[in-house]
Design an enzyme around this catalytic site. Structure first.
Site, PDB file in Angstrom:
ATOM      1  N   HIS A   1      14.068  73.914  29.730  1.00  0.00           N
ATOM      2  CA  HIS A   1      12.747  73.293  29.903  1.00  0.00           C
ATOM      3  C   HIS A   1      12.817  71.789  29.634  1.00  0.00           C
ATOM      4  O   HIS A   1      13.399  71.358  28.635  1.00  0.00           O
ATOM      5  CB  HIS A   1      11.749  73.952  28.930  1.00  0.00           C
ATOM      6  CG  HIS A   1      10.386  73.329  28.968  1.00  0.00           C
ATOM      7  ND1 HIS A   1       9.671  73.022  27.832  1.00  0.00           N
ATOM      8  CD2 HIS A   1       9.620  72.955  30.016  1.00  0.00           C
ATOM      9  CE1 HIS A   1       8.509  72.492  28.182  1.00  0.00           C
ATOM     10  NE2 HIS A   1       8.450  72.439  29.497  1.00  0.00           N
TER      11      HIS A   1
HETATM   12 CA    CA Z   1      14.147  72.707  33.954  1.00  0.00          CA
END
Ligand code: CA
Ligand code: ZL4
Ligand code: ZN
Length: 386
Positions: A181
């Site tokens: 992320h």
């Molecule tokens: Ca990513």
């Protein structure tokens, strides 16, 4: 020369300072700056450098780094030496989150200011209209925070580059295909509507780093905040495959561009989303990873292309070299040129598109799950119509 020509009607610039490729995070650390040497060798062996403007950017100044980072953190990075590596909870190394993931190694500050300098150089070439697509494979270090290191990242070159773009652009779309992320970039622009962040990643709150990036983390809860609905997340399970990944990417990115109408795009091309990556868990081939780059290029917006993760160096280098060719719009032969330095390093796989190891992760992404993710994104985008 392999007959690779400058693209017609647009300019691609390539920003690389070889000084940082020699850096070492330490024995057994997964991050190998040496993968950049391998990438550049393949790019040059194909003659792609003939088709681009090549820059060896200067290091960013401490003042430039402080445009995002807190002064005391930059001063710390400038000052520390490997002998300061300690687990003493009172020490500054503890406060700034350096340690196993983010070790203090010889030349650390030089390394940080070089990759940040390259991203700033690339962003400036875009804002000066000297380049339409600017590439920095040494950048894309998306986890670094304002005042701490995180996940192999110390300076957030992406945030610095976006701040540069925002001097000239009303809206910047950030897209992140690293398997992790893009939390540092998301956090930096959480409260503004001038940057939309969109990350595709493996998501498991308890078990996969950094544990953030759920589908419903879309910006400040308070709808009065400008940033509401401008942080988008595409959480995925293990083993996603080519066709699914490409369809998902296009089904999400296309409406983001249509609704948000960015005037520039930043694409983080972390190669740990490839199959067979030492840290990753997807089953994506180099061609499919590249298809994402080619799709973004088609919007014809000023485009900053960055690296990121990628822990099986031979595959990282092939992916980024292939993606460089896509940026130029050059057709390259799948077989690595016979004169490629380190060719022996690639063993029996002397092709840009090796068979990757898909045996480690079973595909846990059902069609129904991926459809629900796309619907979740569309729901957020409906708030943007104003
Ligand atoms: Ca990513
Ligand atoms: C290593 O072998 O999940 C670091 C890191 C160093 C060498 C010797 C030390 C051995 C795997 C990873 C002990 C290491 C313990 N060495 C590391 C919660 C963790 C705490 C730290 O692609 N331990 C932390 C970060 C992730 C965690 C991923 C991705 C960056 C990017 C953009 C960052 N951290 C558990 C791990 C090794 C190591 C072996 C490692 N660290 C794997 N995953 C992490 O998104 C560039
Ligand atoms: Zn990663």
């Amino acid at each position: 020369n392999n007959g690779i020509k400058k693209p017609k009607g647009y300019t691609v610039s390539y920003h690389a300072n070889p000084e940082m490729e020699q850096m070492h995070f330490g024995q057994k650390h997964p991050m190998k700056p040496w993968r950049l040497t391998l990438t550049n060798k393949i790019v040059m062996a194909y003659g792609m450098h003939e088709a681009m403007d090549i820059y060896i950017p200067r290091a960013a100044s401490s003042q430039e780094l402080k445009d995002f980072h807190r002064g005391d953190y930059i001063d710390f990075l400038q000052r520390v030496t490997p002998s300061d590596n300690t687990w003493d909870p009172d020490s500054q190394t503890y406060a700034y989150n350096t340690g196993d993931d983010c070790p203090i190694f010889d030349g650390l500050y030089n390394y940080c200011s070089l990759y940040a300098g390259a991203s700033l150089d690339a962003a400036r070439k875009l804002t000066n209209h000297q380049s339409n697509i600017a590439i920095n494979w040494s950048g894309g270090l998306h986890h670094a925070k304002k005042n701490e290191a995180s996940g192999f990242c110390y300076i957030n070159d992406i945030v610095l580059a976006i701040l540069q773009l925002l001097l000239h652009h009303p809206r910047v779309l950030y897209i992140d295909i690293d398997v992790h992320h893009g939390d540092g970039v998301e956090q930096a622009f959480w409260s503004t509507d001038r940057v939309m962040t969109l990350s595709f990643h493996k998501y498991n709150r308890a078990e996969f780093f950094p544990g953030t990036g759920a589908l419903d983390d879309t910006g400040p809860i308070n709808n009065a905040s400008a940033g509401a609905h401008h942080s988008l997340n595409v959480p995925l399970h293990d083993g996603i495959e080519d066709a699914q990944y490409i369809k998902l990417f296009e089904d999400v990115v296309k409406p983001c561009v249509r609704q948000y109408k960015p005037t520039a795009i930043v694409l983080q091309c972390g190669a740990d989303s490839l199959g067979g990556d030492r840290l990753g868990c997807f089953n994506v081939n180099i061609k499919a990873h590249g298809a994402c780059v080619a799709f973004v290029k088609k919007f014809n917006l000023p485009l900053l292309v960055l690296g990121g993760g990628g822990y099986t160096p031979r595959n990282v280098a092939k992916a980024w070299a292939y993606e460089t060719s896509l940026c130029i719009g050059a057709e390259v032969h799948p077989n690595l040129p016979a004169h490629t330095p380190f060719l022996e390093h690639f063993g029996n796989e002397k092709t840009l598109f090796p068979k990757l190891d898909f045996t480690r992760y079973e595909n846990k992404n059902s069609r129904v799950y991926l459809e629900s993710v796309v619907m979740g994104i569309m729901e957020q985008l409906r708030y943007l119509q104003g």
